[in-house]
Design an enzyme around this catalytic site. Sequence first.
Site, short mmCIF file in Angstrom:
data_model
loop_
_atom_site.label_atom_id
_atom_site.label_comp_id
_atom_site.label_asym_id
_atom_site.label_seq_id
_atom_site.Cartn_x
_atom_site.Cartn_y
_atom_site.Cartn_z
N LYS A 176 -0.47 4.84 4.56
CA LYS A 176 -1.41 3.93 5.24
C LYS A 176 -0.96 3.71 6.67
O LYS A 176 0.20 3.39 6.94
CB LYS A 176 -1.52 2.61 4.48
CG LYS A 176 -2.60 1.69 5.07
CD LYS A 176 -2.92 0.53 4.15
CE LYS A 176 -3.95 -0.39 4.75
NZ LYS A 176 -5.22 0.29 5.03
N HIS B 164 0.83 -1.21 0.00
CA HIS B 164 0.00 0.00 0.00
C HIS B 164 0.87 1.26 0.00
O HIS B 164 2.07 1.20 0.26
CB HIS B 164 -0.92 0.03 1.23
CG HIS B 164 -2.11 -0.88 1.10
ND1 HIS B 164 -2.06 -2.21 1.43
CD2 HIS B 164 -3.38 -0.64 0.68
CE1 HIS B 164 -3.24 -2.76 1.23
NE2 HIS B 164 -4.05 -1.82 0.77
#
Length: 271
Positions: free
Chosen positions: A160, A156
Amino acid sequence: MSRLRLVVAGADGRMGRALVRAIAEAADLQLKAALLIAEHPELGKDAGTMAGTAALGVALSADPLAAIAEADAVLDFTAPGFSVELAGLCAQARIVHVIGTTGFSADEEEKIRAAARHAVIIKSGNMSLGVTVLADLVAQAARILAAYDIEIVELHHRMKADAPSGTALLLGEAAAQARAVHLKEQAVFSRQGHTGARQNGAIGFASLRGGSVIGEHHVILAGPSERIELSHVAEDRAIFAHGALTAARWGQGKKPGLYGMRDVLGLDQSR
């Protein structure tokens, strides 16, 4: 035809903006309110303008109670504490609450379950229709290939906050349930140093962070002399918005309870 009245919580976030744009494009939906935290500098401005689309005549607000009072559903990709607060308000109003927030504690999960006694709550670590189908495929593979080792790798963007991702945990839970074991007893979240041989039945997780990656998930089932990989790559956050809107529509008229995207797609035949 009356349009479904929706509230977007966290309208300034990546998902909040994607939801506002998706609602603006849908003929059967109406953005009733868009929520921000108190004292946000954009309060009072138009939600459409913030999301990068045409003005929608909806002022950004910090009053969830007033917003929910006139809505049919809340779309919530915020933070665990605020999601729990919204769940309580949705339970009081008896409206649908779609939760894409991740990183809940055990106590917060219990509060969500309590609210679901009075409201339709659709909660998932990933609202993508593709990921929902992927989880179903992972369950099938884990059950059929019961002796194969399972590793889940997720990548990600650098901003995040939680790891492993809610989607990785969703996929791990699908595998664990298929094998009739508890994920918390089989999960291995980190390996470092001299760890010894891999434990039979373990479900491993690896979390990678960097750049602007929306989300990639790879489930590896490794057996004797062969390996199966099941993967999903998110190319646009619009897929999560589309799933959340599908869930909001599906939840109308349903009995109170805690549902997931498998219910929305009709994959859970036990209901």
